[in-house]
Design a protein around this motif. Structure first.
Motif, short mmCIF file in Angstrom:
data_model
loop_
_atom_site.label_atom_id
_atom_site.label_comp_id
_atom_site.label_asym_id
_atom_site.label_seq_id
_atom_site.Cartn_x
_atom_site.Cartn_y
_atom_site.Cartn_z
N VAL A 71 33.53 37.16 50.02
CA VAL A 71 33.59 36.34 48.92
C VAL A 71 34.44 36.48 47.61
O VAL A 71 35.33 35.76 47.46
N VAL A 72 34.18 37.61 47.28
CA VAL A 72 34.88 37.69 46.19
C VAL A 72 36.53 38.14 46.06
O VAL A 72 37.43 37.07 45.96
N ALA A 73 36.26 37.91 47.75
CA ALA A 73 38.30 38.04 48.15
C ALA A 73 38.60 37.15 47.88
O ALA A 73 39.73 36.42 47.38
N ALA A 74 37.42 36.10 48.37
CA ALA A 74 38.18 34.60 48.68
C ALA A 74 38.83 33.96 47.67
O ALA A 74 39.49 33.42 47.54
N GLU A 75 37.47 34.21 46.36
CA GLU A 75 37.68 33.78 45.39
C GLU A 75 39.78 34.42 44.65
O GLU A 75 40.17 33.31 43.98
N GLU A 76 39.80 35.47 44.72
CA GLU A 76 40.78 36.35 44.15
C GLU A 76 42.42 35.55 45.13
O GLU A 76 43.18 35.35 44.56
N GLU A 77 42.45 34.83 46.28
CA GLU A 77 43.07 34.57 47.06
C GLU A 77 43.22 32.93 46.05
O GLU A 77 44.24 32.76 46.62
N ARG A 78 42.24 32.56 46.20
CA ARG A 78 42.29 31.07 45.26
C ARG A 78 42.25 30.95 44.61
O ARG A 78 43.35 30.39 44.27
N ASP A 79 42.27 31.85 43.49
CA ASP A 79 42.67 32.09 41.93
C ASP A 79 43.53 33.32 41.22
O ASP A 79 43.36 34.10 41.21
N PRO A 80 44.71 33.62 41.67
CA PRO A 80 45.71 35.05 41.22
C PRO A 80 45.50 35.58 39.83
O PRO A 80 45.40 36.06 39.74
N SER A 81 45.01 34.22 38.98
CA SER A 81 44.73 34.51 37.56
C SER A 81 44.00 35.68 37.41
O SER A 81 43.01 35.96 36.55
N LEU A 82 43.23 35.34 38.59
CA LEU A 82 41.37 35.47 38.40
C LEU A 82 41.85 36.79 38.01
O LEU A 82 41.64 37.87 39.25
N ARG A 83 41.05 37.81 37.19
CA ARG A 83 40.75 39.21 37.34
C ARG A 83 40.20 39.78 38.07
O ARG A 83 38.82 39.72 37.72
N ILE A 84 40.02 41.30 38.63
CA ILE A 84 39.04 41.74 39.25
C ILE A 84 38.92 42.78 39.37
O ILE A 84 39.82 43.71 39.26
N ILE A 85 37.66 43.64 38.56
CA ILE A 85 37.16 44.72 39.03
C ILE A 85 35.98 45.08 39.55
O ILE A 85 35.18 44.61 39.60
N ARG A 86 36.13 46.11 40.61
CA ARG A 86 35.20 46.41 41.71
C ARG A 86 34.96 47.64 41.06
O ARG A 86 35.44 48.69 40.49
N GLN A 87 34.01 47.55 41.16
CA GLN A 87 32.86 49.30 40.90
C GLN A 87 31.60 49.45 41.87
O GLN A 87 30.52 48.59 41.93
N ALA A 88 31.43 50.93 41.70
CA ALA A 88 30.34 50.99 42.69
C ALA A 88 29.02 51.04 41.66
O ALA A 88 29.13 50.60 40.64
N ASN A 89 27.85 50.67 42.68
CA ASN A 89 27.06 50.19 41.13
C ASN A 89 26.11 51.29 40.01
O ASN A 89 26.11 52.12 40.63
N ALA A 90 26.43 50.26 38.96
CA ALA A 90 26.32 50.82 37.66
C ALA A 90 25.11 50.28 36.70
O ALA A 90 24.35 50.51 35.71
#
Length: 629
Positions: free
Chosen positions: A228-247
């Protein structure tokens, strides 16, 4: 000049305040609840907004009237110029209006709070046994007096309040930045396996009326959440995505704040939904309150389509914060510098990180702006951590908060103790009531045991009654089947009767046809007789012309006359027979067609023989006459 007078509570005090406003010579509009408006006999122009139980967000129910008054004042402003609105101090009805006025939501409208002599009691300490709700209401009265443009009224009460440290009216501060400008705003969205809600949350951010940066921190989602995160990133290129292990939630928020580029930062959970003016209204509050470190709004809690409650936080009063989280949800707008300077969200408090942040702000002497308007929808999920928490752990949460921050909040320890004692007393009274109810239930248990044996006998009787009812039902069903069979038989008989009637009708039609044929034959015979009579008359005339033929002709004539006599007799007999035939035709309807046919057959040869004899005689007569000549 136009003045609005807001009246809540005591009717006599309201009459006095309205009369004082009228004495100024200004045009007056009255805002009052329907019940008070009726008691004051106010004209139909008196205003009030929604006053349903969940219509207005507030920290305690007693403050909902303040939200209703604020809505009524805004409605008056929309209709035309309004210069001033007046509230009584004691009922806190000006709380929401004063807040909105100080945050630029009411333009130049002046808020005036009127203090009565009895309001001097507000300056004293809370009464013994006062509850947290009492303290929150008193804090609302205090903030109303502070944010008023003018505080007027009884001089002794005003002196008592000022001596107790109450702030009575303050000048409005200059905005922190020019209109149309302002700092950059970032929104940090934290997400972990909430793919079912994330698209709606991000859509509500894109619909904001103010430009912003969206920073999405995925805190160790599984494959479905990452998709779902990848789909939203493709839909909105201005979206800044930070992926991390669960903290954990706090660590994810803190990292988003550290990497965001905005001077103002809002925190949003992935299952919440923002109203379109969320950022605009919170930023406006910070603009008009330059000393505020954050702005927090009212919100609506919901589950599916159902509204659970509306809530509005209160300002950071340490005494109330030590009791429970009165500061609101983490979904708020912060100055980035203040947030990071306070250390961000505590990573070792995963269930009360927002409450811990408000306590940290209060301990550091920071304060914020409360916006009494619902600006986001807080989703209450069935699988949330708080709902899954044991009840005992929930009861321990206030004491955990106290243990972390009480060292820096000593001045409020005494008041917190009194509030905690009042709550404990309330819990004790509640438990006593539960104990009485439990004892009453135990007393009823013995009676229930005595009734158990009788209940078994009653069950047996009911079983027998059920069997009897089953037999009766079977009998009724059998009768219904017999009735259906009888109805079917009667329907068959009715069809046979209809068939017989149709056959009788056809036979009657055949009889009418035969009668018509016989009548036609009789008419034809009558015509033939008439023709013969005419022929006889011609012959008589011809015989009268042949008188000179002699005796033979005379004898022939006499013979002819004799024959004519005989013919007339036969004709009369034929006529009689025809009459008889006509009578027989009339009786034909009641006789069978076979007998009628035989009778006509018997009649026809006689008539035919008589007519033939007469015809041959007539035709042979001229020849005989010529032979005698």
């Amino acid at each position: 000049m136009r003045i609005a007078v807001v009246a809540v509570g005591d009717a006599d005090q309201a009459r006095a305040r309205i009369a004082a406003a009228v004495a100024t010579g200004a045009a007056i509009s009255v805002v009052a609840p329907p019940s008070l408006a009726a008691a004051l006999a106010l004209p139909s122009g008196a205003r009030w907004a929604k006053d349903g139980e969940l219509d207005q967000p507030a920290s305690v129910p007693a403050l909902r009237a303040a939200g209703a008054a604020r809505d009524a004042v805004k409605a008056l402003l929309a209709e035309g110029p309004l210069d001033e609105v007046r509230f009584a101090a004691v009922d806190a009805a000006g709380w929401a209006t004063a807040l909105e006025g100080r945050q630029g939501g009411l333009g130049a409208l002046r808020v005036v709070v009127e203090v009565a002599a009895r309001d001097a009691n507000l300056a004293g300490p809370l009464a013994l046994g006062a509850t947290l709700a009492d303290r929150l209401f008193l804090d609302a009265v205090r903030s109303t007096l502070r944010d008023a443009d003018e505080v007027t009224g009884d001089a002794e009460a005003l002196r008592a309040l000022a001596k107790a440290g109450w702030v009575l009216g303050t000048p409005r501060a200059e905005p922190a930045w020019p209109e149309g400008g302002g700092p950059k705003i970032s929104v940090v969205v934290t997400h972990k396996d909430l793919g079912a809600f994330l698209p709606e949350c991000l859509a509500s951010l894109r619909a904001q009326t103010t430009p912003l940066e969206i920073v999405l921190v995925d805190d160790g989602s599984g494959p479905e959440g990452l998709a779902v995160v990848a789909a939203e990133e493709e839909r909105d290129p201005s979206l800044r995505i930070i992926r991390q292990a669960n903290a954990g939630l706090s660590a994810a928020r803190n990292r988003g704040a550290e990497e965001a580029s905005g001077e103002l930062i809002a925190f949003v959970d992935a299952d919440n939904v923002l109203r379109p003016r969320f950022i605009e209204r919170l930023a406006q509050a910070l603009r008009f309150r330059p000393a505020a470190s954050y702005a927090v709004p009212a919100f609506r809690a919901f589950d599916g389509e159902r509204t659970l409650w509306l809530y509005c936080p209160s300002e950071l009063s340490p005494a109330t914060l030590l009791m429970e989280n009165t500061g609101g949800d983490a979904c708020a707008l912060h100055h980035r510098e203040s947030f990071l300077g306070a250390g961000g969200f505590a990573v070792d408090e995963p269930l009360q990180e927002d409450w811990d942040l408000w306590l940290t702000y209060a301990r550091l002497g920071l304060h914020g702006a409360v916006v009494p308007e619902v600006l986001f929808d807080y989703r209450v999920r069935g699988d949330s951590m708080v709902r899954a928490l044991p009840a005992l752990r929930l009861e321990q949460m206030p004491f955990r908060a106290v243990s972390r921050h009480l060292a820096g909040l000593e001045p409020w320890a005494d008041e917190w103790t009194r509030l905690a004692a009042a709550r404990a007393h309330g819990v004790s009274v509640h438990l006593s009531g539960l104990d009485r109810e439990l004892r009453a239930q135990f007393a009823r248990a013995g009676e229930l045991e005595r009734l158990a044996a009788g209940g078994q006998e009653l069950a047996k009787l009911r079983e027998e009654e059920s069997v009897a009812r089953g037999v009766e039902v079977a009998r009724v069903l059998a009768l219904l089947e017999l009735e259906k069979a009888e109805s079917k038989r009667l329907a068959g008989l009715e069809a046979q009767e209809r068939e017989r009637a149709a056959r009788a009708e056809a036979l009657a039609e055949q009889v009418q046809t035969a009668s018509a044929l016989h009548e036609a034959r009789g008419a034809k015979l009558s015509v033939e007789v008439s023709r013969l009579e005419a022929e006889l008359s011609r012959l008589e005339a011809e015989l009268s012309l042949q008188q000179g033929y002699g005796e033979q002709l005379l004898a022939s004539s006499r013979r002819l006359e004799q024959l004519a006599v005989e013919l007339r007799g036969q004709l009369q007999a034929a006529r009689a027979e025809s009459a008889r035939l006509a009578g027989a035709l009339e009786d034909l309807a009641s006789s069978s067609s076979v007998r009628l046919a035989r009778w006509v057959h018997g009649l026809s040869p006689t008539a035919h023989k008589t007519a033939g004899t007469l015809a041959r005689t007539v035709l042979a007569l001229p020849g005989k006459l010529r032979g005698k000549e």
